[in-house]
Design a protein around this motif. Structure first.
Motif, PDB file in Angstrom:
ATOM      1  N   GLU A   1      26.534 124.418  41.601  1.00  0.00           N
ATOM      2  CA  GLU A   1      26.720 125.367  40.504  1.00  0.00           C
ATOM      3  C   GLU A   1      25.702 126.506  40.597  1.00  0.00           C
ATOM      4  O   GLU A   1      26.017 127.672  40.410  1.00  0.00           O
ATOM      5  N   TRP A   2      24.470 126.116  40.916  1.00  0.00           N
ATOM      6  CA  TRP A   2      23.392 127.086  40.986  1.00  0.00           C
ATOM      7  C   TRP A   2      23.642 128.099  42.103  1.00  0.00           C
ATOM      8  O   TRP A   2      23.348 129.285  41.973  1.00  0.00           O
ATOM      9  N   MET A   3      24.209 127.601  43.238  1.00  0.00           N
ATOM     10  CA  MET A   3      24.455 128.480  44.385  1.00  0.00           C
ATOM     11  C   MET A   3      25.864 129.075  44.341  1.00  0.00           C
ATOM     12  O   MET A   3      26.254 129.789  45.264  1.00  0.00           O
ATOM     13  N   ASP A   4      26.633 128.765  43.309  1.00  0.00           N
ATOM     14  CA  ASP A   4      28.039 129.178  43.224  1.00  0.00           C
ATOM     15  C   ASP A   4      28.214 130.675  43.517  1.00  0.00           C
ATOM     16  O   ASP A   4      27.690 131.509  42.778  1.00  0.00           O
ATOM     17  N   PRO A   5      28.975 131.006  44.559  1.00  0.00           N
ATOM     18  CA  PRO A   5      29.192 132.421  44.874  1.00  0.00           C
ATOM     19  C   PRO A   5      29.789 133.193  43.692  1.00  0.00           C
ATOM     20  O   PRO A   5      29.565 134.391  43.573  1.00  0.00           O
ATOM     21  N   ARG A   6      30.515 132.493  42.814  1.00  0.00           N
ATOM     22  CA  ARG A   6      31.100 133.206  41.671  1.00  0.00           C
ATOM     23  C   ARG A   6      30.020 133.737  40.739  1.00  0.00           C
ATOM     24  O   ARG A   6      30.188 134.778  40.106  1.00  0.00           O
ATOM     25  N   ARG A   7      28.912 133.005  40.644  1.00  0.00           N
ATOM     26  CA  ARG A   7      27.800 133.472  39.811  1.00  0.00           C
ATOM     27  C   ARG A   7      27.225 134.768  40.354  1.00  0.00           C
ATOM     28  O   ARG A   7      26.557 135.516  39.639  1.00  0.00           O
ATOM     29  N   TYR A   8      27.402 134.979  41.664  1.00  0.00           N
ATOM     30  CA  TYR A   8      26.828 136.174  42.288  1.00  0.00           C
ATOM     31  C   TYR A   8      27.913 137.170  42.656  1.00  0.00           C
ATOM     32  O   TYR A   8      27.718 138.031  43.493  1.00  0.00           O
ATOM     33  N   ASN A   9      29.083 137.035  42.016  1.00  0.00           N
ATOM     34  CA  ASN A   9      30.174 137.946  42.315  1.00  0.00           C
ATOM     35  C   ASN A   9      29.892 139.319  41.701  1.00  0.00           C
ATOM     36  O   ASN A   9      29.384 139.425  40.601  1.00  0.00           O
ATOM     37  N   GLY A  10      30.253 140.341  42.426  1.00  0.00           N
ATOM     38  CA  GLY A  10      30.094 141.697  41.930  1.00  0.00           C
ATOM     39  C   GLY A  10      29.109 142.491  42.756  1.00  0.00           C
ATOM     40  O   GLY A  10      27.917 142.243  42.713  1.00  0.00           O
ATOM     41  N   ALA A  11      29.632 143.413  43.582  1.00  0.00           N
ATOM     42  CA  ALA A  11      28.759 144.360  44.277  1.00  0.00           C
ATOM     43  C   ALA A  11      28.823 145.640  43.471  1.00  0.00           C
ATOM     44  O   ALA A  11      29.886 146.036  42.996  1.00  0.00           O
ATOM     45  N   ILE A  12      27.677 146.254  43.291  1.00  0.00           N
ATOM     46  CA  ILE A  12      27.594 147.355  42.351  1.00  0.00           C
ATOM     47  C   ILE A  12      27.283 148.653  43.077  1.00  0.00           C
ATOM     48  O   ILE A  12      26.296 148.735  43.813  1.00  0.00           O
ATOM     49  N   LEU A  13      28.152 149.650  42.903  1.00  0.00           N
ATOM     50  CA  LEU A  13      27.903 150.950  43.502  1.00  0.00           C
ATOM     51  C   LEU A  13      27.049 151.734  42.516  1.00  0.00           C
ATOM     52  O   LEU A  13      27.529 152.105  41.440  1.00  0.00           O
ATOM     53  N   ILE A  14      25.782 151.935  42.868  1.00  0.00           N
ATOM     54  CA  ILE A  14      24.899 152.594  41.912  1.00  0.00           C
ATOM     55  C   ILE A  14      24.485 153.980  42.375  1.00  0.00           C
ATOM     56  O   ILE A  14      24.438 154.267  43.560  1.00  0.00           O
ATOM     57  N   GLY A  15      24.232 154.843  41.379  1.00  0.00           N
ATOM     58  CA  GLY A  15      23.867 156.214  41.668  1.00  0.00           C
ATOM     59  C   GLY A  15      24.972 157.193  41.315  1.00  0.00           C
ATOM     60  O   GLY A  15      24.910 158.365  41.659  1.00  0.00           O
ATOM     61  N   LEU A  16      25.997 156.687  40.602  1.00  0.00           N
ATOM     62  CA  LEU A  16      27.097 157.551  40.183  1.00  0.00           C
ATOM     63  C   LEU A  16      27.019 157.826  38.675  1.00  0.00           C
ATOM     64  O   LEU A  16      26.289 157.160  37.952  1.00  0.00           O
ATOM     65  N   ASN A  17      27.822 158.784  38.204  1.00  0.00           N
ATOM     66  CA  ASN A  17      27.881 159.124  36.780  1.00  0.00           C
ATOM     67  C   ASN A  17      28.681 158.112  35.977  1.00  0.00           C
ATOM     68  O   ASN A  17      29.470 158.487  35.103  1.00  0.00           O
ATOM     69  N   GLY A  18      28.523 156.852  36.289  1.00  0.00           N
ATOM     70  CA  GLY A  18      29.246 155.810  35.584  1.00  0.00           C
ATOM     71  C   GLY A  18      28.987 154.511  36.313  1.00  0.00           C
ATOM     72  O   GLY A  18      28.506 154.510  37.447  1.00  0.00           O
ATOM     73  N   VAL A  19      29.319 153.403  35.664  1.00  0.00           N
ATOM     74  CA  VAL A  19      29.081 152.085  36.246  1.00  0.00           C
ATOM     75  C   VAL A  19      30.297 151.691  37.088  1.00  0.00           C
ATOM     76  O   VAL A  19      31.422 151.774  36.602  1.00  0.00           O
TER      77      VAL A  19
END
Lengths: 350, 350
Positions: free
Chosen positions: A281-299
Motif C-alpha cells: 500500500e505504501w509503495m502503491d503506484p496509484r498513490r504516486y499517480n500524476g505527473a505535473i506540468l509546472i510553469g504554466l498559467n494554470g495547473v
C-alpha cells in the motif's frame, strides 16, 4: 488568470486513458467525496459520457458536462493533436486558458497534453520552459523529482527555475515549510559534473532558496530521501524515474517468485501478509499517480493512462492541492525573488 | 601489448580498499583457487603485506610480491595521486604498461585509478575515450551498463564506441555470442531524445553490429533485461546505476522492517527464508562487484572499496575473463569494422 475565483476548480478530460470514460468517472466519484465543495467541468462526448455520469450521484452533482465530439488517440503525434480543435483534451485546456477553470487533469496522450497546454495555456512569463514533476517514495517520506522529460536539453538557467518550481511544488503539495533541495549529479563534491550543474549550483547557493539548497546529490539519494526535492534535466530525470521504477518492479516480481516457490514459502507469505500488504500500500503506484506540468498559467496534471479510479482520484487530489495552495502564485513569488539572472546564468545548452 | 603472454595475468594493488591488505589477500586466496594456473603480481608495502601473504598458502604460491612504499588515500585528488610515484596503485599500473601483466585490479581510489590508468596504460589508438562499465542483475540475466561516469559529456561518436566496447565486453565476460544492444533514451520511438542519441543510433544501425542493435531503450529496460548491453553517457549512466541501486536498497530496508514488524511476520520470514536467501544470493552486490575501465591498452578493474574477500575475488574473476577472452583484441577488431566515421559522427558535445 483572473483574480476572482474561476467557476470550476478543474476541467477534466473525460476521454483520456485506457478505460475512459468509465475509470475517469469512477475517479471523479471518489474525488467529489474528497473535495465536496469543488466544481468540475467534465469534457467529453455527451452521448458517451452523459448517461455514465448520471449513474454516479456524487460526480453528477459536482460536474457540469461540456460536449467535445473528438478524442485524442494515445498514439497520435502532438503536432497532429494540435489540429483537433474539438477534442475533449483541447476543450478542457481551452477552459483553463479562458479562466473558467484553475487547472486540468487528463489521463490521455502525454505528448499531446504537454504540447497543447504549452501552446494554449502558455508558460508563466517569468519561466523559460515548463517542467514535468512527480512525487515518489523514499526512506524519509515523499520526494519530488523534476524534470522528467519535458526538456531533454537544459541549461543552468532551466535547472535553477526547476529548483524554484520544485520548492513551490513541495510547499503546495507535500505541505512542507522549508523543503530541502538537491541538484542531481555524478558525485556530491563541488567539482563533480559538467559546467551546467556546477553553474546552476553556484546560482542556487546565492539565491533566496540558498538555505534550503543542499548542493549535489546522487542517484541513490532520491530513494534515500536525502532532500525533499531533486532537480535534474529532463533526459536524466526521465531515465532515473524509469530506472528506479524498473528496479522496484524487478524486486516485486522476484518476491512473487520467492513466495510461490515452495509450500513453506507460501505459508510464510500468508503469515507476513498483513505487513507485506502495508508495504504494498505504501509503495502503491496509484498513490504516486500524476505527473505535473509546472510553469504554466494554470495547473496541468497528467494521470497515468492505465490507472484505476483510485489512481485517477489521486491525480485530482494533486491538482486540487496545487489549486488550493495557490501554487502558481508561489512560483511567481519565488522567481521574483531570484537575483537578476543576467550573464551569470546565460544559456549553456547541454 | 607485446604479442607473447606477459609473465603475470594481473597486477594486484594490495593497498587499495577499506580493509587492505587483509581483504585483498583473502580475495586472492579465493582467486588463486579459482584460477590455479594464473600468476599475480602483488604490489604493496613489503613490511605490511609480506607476513600476511605468507599466512595464505594458495595466494602465496600464486603471487610474486613487489614493494611499493606508498598507498593512495581514498580521498586524494587524482591530480595529487598522479605525483605519488611509489604508490602500490602506480607500481601495479606501471607493470601493465611495461607488459609484465595483462591487467590490474584495485579496490582503491576510483578517480586516481582512472586517471593513472589513462595516463600510464594509455587509451587504445582507435578509441576516443575509455568508459566505465559494470554488470548488474535483470529479469532476463546479467546486463552490461556503460558509461558509468568516466565521461560526463559525450558525443555521438563516444556512444558508438561505447556500444562496440560493450559488445566485446558482453562476449568476453558474459560469454554471449550475439549480445543485443540498446541505446538509453527517454522513449523508444525513433524521434525521441536529443540529436546526439539519434545520431548515434543512425550510425549503429548501419554498422557491423547493426543486427544486434535494438534501437532506443528506456530506464525500466535495464532491469527488465530488454537488451544485454545498455549504452549511455557517463552522466546518465552514473545516475541510472545509483538510482537503481538506491531503489533496491529501499526495498530491502522496507522488507527488513516488514519481517520484524510482528511475531507472525517473523515466523513467515523463517518459513520463506530458504527462498529469500536464494533471492539475496542472486542479487548479492558482491556478485556484481567490479567496475571495468575499458578502452585502454590493458585490463583495468576497480573493485568496490568496501567489499569483502568474495567480492574482491569476483572482481579478479571479471579481470581474468577479460584477459582470457582477449577482450582488447575483440574491441580492436570491432572498431576496425566500424564504417569510417568521417563527418557522420562528428563531435556534438552534450
Amino acid at each position: 488568470m483572473p483574480s476572482e475565483q474561476p467557476p470550476f476548480a478543474l476541467a477534466i478530460d473525460a476521454m483520456g486513458g485506457d478505460a475512459a470514460p468509465e475509470v475517469v468517472l469512477d475517479g471523479l466519484e471518489l474525488a467529489a467525496e474528497r473535495h465536496p465543495s469543488a466544481r468540475f467541468l467534465l469534457v467529453g462526448d455527451e452521448a458517451r459520457v452523459g448517461g455514465a455520469l448520471a449513474r454516479r450521484k456524487r460526480a453528477a452533482r459536482a460536474c457540469s458536462l461540456r460536449h467535445a465530439p473528438d478524442a485524442i488517440p494515445g498514439d497520435m503525434k502532438p503536432t497532429a493533436a494540435l489540429r483537433v480543435r474539438g477534442s475533449s483534451m483541447r476543450v478542457a485546456i481551452d477552459a483553463v486558458a479562458a479562466g473558467e477553470a484553475s487547472g486540468v487533469v487528463s489521463a490521455g496522450n502525454t505528448g499531446a497534453l504537454m504540447a497543447l497546454a504549452k501552446i494554449v495555456i502558455k508558460t508563466l512569463p517569468e519561466i523559460d520552459r515548463p517542467a514535468l514533476a512527480a512525487i515518489g517514495p523514499s526512506a524519509r517520506g515523499d520526494v519530488v523529482l523534476l524534470d522528467l522529460g519535458a526538456n531533454v536539453q537544459c541549461d543552468a538557467r532551466n535547472l535553477v527555475e526547476f529548483a524554484v518550481m520544485g520548492d513551490a511544488f513541495a510547499r503546495a503539495v507535500l505541505g512542507l515549510t522549508n523543503p530541502s533541495i538537491g541538484l542531481l549529479n555524478v558525485g556530491s563534491e563541488e567539482l563533480k559534473g559538467d559546467d551546467r550543474v556546477r553553474h546552476a549550483a553556484e546560482v542556487l547557493r546565492d539565491s533566496h532558496i540558498g538555505a534550503q539548497f543542499r548542493g549535489f546529490v546522487e542517484g541513490h539519494d532520491i530513494t534515500a530521501g536525502t532532500t525533499d526535492v531533486v532537480v535534474t534535466d529532463g533526459f536524466t530525470g526521465n531515465v532515473a524515474l524509469k530506472t528506479g521504477e524498473g528496479a522496484l518492479k524487478l524486486m516485486r516480481d522476484l518476491l512473487r517468485q520467492v513466495f510461490t516457490s515452495s509450500v513453506p514459502a507460501r505459508l510464510g507469505y500468508l503469515l507476513a501478509r498483513p505487513a507485506l500488504d502495508r508495504l504494498r500500500e505504501w509503495m502503491d503506484p496509484r498513490r504516486y499517480n500524476g505527473a505535473i506540468l509546472i510553469g504554466l498559467n494554470g495547473v496541468v496534471v497528467k494521470s497515468h493512462g492505465g490507472t484505476d479510479a483510485l489512481g485517477f482520484a489521486h491525480a485530482v487530489d494533486v491538482a486540487m492541492d496545487m489549486v488550493t495552495h495557490r501554487f502558481n502564485e508561489r512560483i511567481r513569488e519565488g522567481l521574483a525573488r531570484l537575483s537578476t539572472p543576467g550573464p551569470r546564468i546565460a544559456a549553456d545548452p547541454r
